[in-house]
Design a protein around this motif. Structure first.
Motif, PDB file in Angstrom:
ATOM      1  N   ARG A   1      -2.400  -5.987   2.101  1.00 24.37           N
ATOM      2  CA  ARG A   1      -2.756  -4.931   3.039  1.00 24.37           C
ATOM      3  C   ARG A   1      -4.041  -5.197   3.817  1.00 24.37           C
ATOM      4  O   ARG A   1      -4.327  -4.517   4.800  1.00 24.37           O
TER       5      ARG A   1
ATOM      6  N   THR B   1      -8.014  -2.458   4.031  1.00 21.39           N
ATOM      7  CA  THR B   1      -7.409  -1.120   3.941  1.00 21.39           C
ATOM      8  C   THR B   1      -8.418  -0.003   4.140  1.00 21.39           C
ATOM      9  O   THR B   1      -8.261   0.850   5.017  1.00 21.39           O
ATOM     10  N   GLU B   2      -9.451   0.029   3.317  1.00 19.51           N
ATOM     11  CA  GLU B   2     -10.417   1.120   3.362  1.00 19.51           C
ATOM     12  C   GLU B   2     -11.142   1.172   4.698  1.00 19.51           C
ATOM     13  O   GLU B   2     -11.285   2.238   5.310  1.00 19.51           O
TER      14      GLU B   2
ATOM     15  N   GLU C   1      -8.851   2.358   7.565  1.00 17.29           N
ATOM     16  CA  GLU C   1      -8.604   3.801   7.495  1.00 17.29           C
ATOM     17  C   GLU C   1      -9.841   4.595   7.934  1.00 17.29           C
ATOM     18  O   GLU C   1      -9.729   5.619   8.631  1.00 17.29           O
TER      19      GLU C   1
ATOM     20  N   THR D   1     -11.287  -5.871  10.774  1.00 19.30           N
ATOM     21  CA  THR D   1     -10.088  -5.368  10.092  1.00 19.30           C
ATOM     22  C   THR D   1      -8.898  -6.304  10.219  1.00 19.30           C
ATOM     23  O   THR D   1      -7.831  -6.011   9.678  1.00 19.30           O
TER      24      THR D   1
ATOM     25  N   GLU E   1      -7.382  -7.617  -3.022  1.00 26.23           N
ATOM     26  CA  GLU E   1      -6.769  -6.345  -2.629  1.00 26.23           C
ATOM     27  C   GLU E   1      -7.680  -5.194  -3.047  1.00 26.23           C
ATOM     28  O   GLU E   1      -8.066  -5.102  -4.212  1.00 26.23           O
TER      29      GLU E   1
ATOM     30  N   ALA F   1      -7.111  -1.527  -2.191  1.00 27.98           N
ATOM     31  CA  ALA F   1      -6.290  -0.508  -1.529  1.00 27.98           C
ATOM     32  C   ALA F   1      -6.191   0.782  -2.330  1.00 27.98           C
ATOM     33  O   ALA F   1      -5.189   1.500  -2.235  1.00 27.98           O
TER      34      ALA F   1
ATOM     35  N   THR G   1      -6.840   3.758  -1.955  1.00 24.95           N
ATOM     36  CA  THR G   1      -7.141   4.831  -1.008  1.00 24.95           C
ATOM     37  C   THR G   1      -6.070   5.909  -1.086  1.00 24.95           C
ATOM     38  O   THR G   1      -4.935   5.651  -1.505  1.00 24.95           O
TER      39      THR G   1
ATOM     40  N   THR H   1      -2.863   4.945   0.858  1.00 23.18           N
ATOM     41  CA  THR H   1      -2.028   3.940   0.179  1.00 23.18           C
ATOM     42  C   THR H   1      -1.248   4.578  -0.966  1.00 23.18           C
ATOM     43  O   THR H   1      -0.041   4.360  -1.114  1.00 23.18           O
TER      44      THR H   1
END
Length: 386
Positions: free
Chosen positions: A102, A105-106, A109, A131, A185, A187, A189, A192
């Motif tokens: 992913r 991710t954080e 977002e 990103t 990873e 993720a 969140t 997710t």
């Protein structure tokens, strides 16, 4: 596999810790390292990095002004890569392949949340460059000052083992003598987890000692839990005197999709990948398998069915680490590889306490590691003690 490859160094960070001794000791405890987290709109189990691990990540983030805008996944990859490279004496031309399912991710977002709130529809200057998925390997290579190739990619949850395949391919081709490979990873969140809950595969029992029931074939509901983690491995050609373990065979396969998320009932992709990895090996020499086993009803069962198809009645000892640390998505394959390396090193099998199929092997010389992701992309790697 014509040319054996040595794993000469290894470093990781996960809910089990960030030092080899701590990680191994935590593997020996029959307890889960999953914890209940508060995500504003709901509570959910996650595999979260410890307070000490977070301090290491924060220290790295504050060490250089350029690092303050990097995503957690990039920082974790840099941290583990530094630790792995510190264990080897390599020239500064090694390759880097760190993958992620992913990516940032954080950070992505957070940037998107701010964009939605901005009345003019503006976003921060560094939104795009920080990103992109390529950030992970690029920043690792920059941090370590290597002149070799750097690669980031995503092949869902088999990403990290595909990084291992890529490193092996570069070494065997003669285009690189050494390769740093792995996955990262971060993720954990709300969005997710909401996605996994929408698929109806997430663990829901908030009172369970083992929220993720991976390798429990009698469970009545899906029990997947998301976790975070990063692993870096150093690969070298041949059988090195300093090898932690030796890669004897590799296999990979995909299968025709019948559904966006599922593999077939007998996991044809795993059957093919395991047979390829075992092409030059006698099935009876495989002492254990570290399964992908995400803790879902279909995921666990289909992989077990594939193992039965390949091994018949002589099924090796089976284990997985997702009941302890959760499913770390793109990193999960190399965390499974780390478990296999540690079991070979310590000559001790780490069983799943509630699984009837987690029998004690007679010996530990050869271990098969499996990983698969959305899209039916399976990878199998055969490891042996040197």
């Amino acid at each position: 596999m014509d040319q054996k490859i040595s794993i000469t160094a290894m470093a990781s960070i996960s809910s089990l810790g960030s030092s080899p001794d701590e990680i191994w000791q935590n593997y020996l405890h029959d307890k889960s390292f999953l914890s209940l987290g508060n995500f504003e709109k709901f509570e959910a189990y996650v595999g979260a990095i410890s307070e000490q691990g977070n301090k290491e990540i924060q220290k790295l983030k504050e060490a250089d002004p350029k690092y303050k805008n990097l995503d957690r996944s990039v920082l974790m990859a840099m941290l583990t890569s530094r630790k792995a490279i510190a264990q080897v004496d390599w020239e500064a031309d090694f390759g880097v392949n760190i993958g992620s399912s992913r990516g940032a991710t954080e950070l992505f977002e957070n940037y998107y949340d701010r964009f939605k709130e901005d009345v003019f529809g503006k976003t921060a200057t560094l939104t795009s460059p920080t990103t992109t998925l390529g950030n992970i390997a690029s920043w690792v290579a920059q941090d370590l000052q290597t002149s070799g190739p750097d690669i980031s990619h995503s092949i869902t949850c088999s990403t990290a083992l595909h990084s291992v395949l890529n490193g092996i391919a570069w070494i065997r081709s003669g285009m690189s003598k050494t390769f740093l490979v792995g996955g990262s990873e971060a993720a954990n969140t709300a969005f997710t987890i909401a996605q996994m809950r929408a698929l109806k595969i997430y663990a829901s029992d908030k009172q369970a000692d083992f929220p993720c029931r991976a390798l429990d074939f009698e469970k009545e509901s899906n029990t997947m839990v998301v976790g975070e983690g990063a692993v870096a491995l150093c690969l070298e050609k041949g059988v090195s005197e300093t090898a932690l373990a030796v890669i004897e065979g590799v296999g990979y396969a995909t299968e025709e999709l019948k559904h966006n998320i599922s593999i077939s009932a007998n996991a044809e992709c795993f059957q093919k990948s395991m047979k390829m990895a075992l092409k030059s090996a006698n099935l009876s020499t495989v002492d254990a398998i570290v399964m992908h086993a995400p803790g879902t009803l279909k995921g666990d069962t289909s992989e077990f069915n594939a193992i039965q198809k390949v091994f018949g009645e002589n099924i090796p000892a089976l284990t997985t680490n997702k009941w302890k640390i959760g499913h770390t998505l793109g990193t999960s394959g190399v965390l499974s590889l780390e478990l296999a390396v540690m079991m070979l090193e310590h000559q001790q099998f780490v069983a799943v306490p509630f699984s009837k199929h987690s029998k004690e092997p007679k010996q530990l010389k050869t271990i098969l590691v499996n990983s698969v992701g959305f899209g039916g992309n399976a990878v199998s790697i055969l490891l042996s003690s040197k």
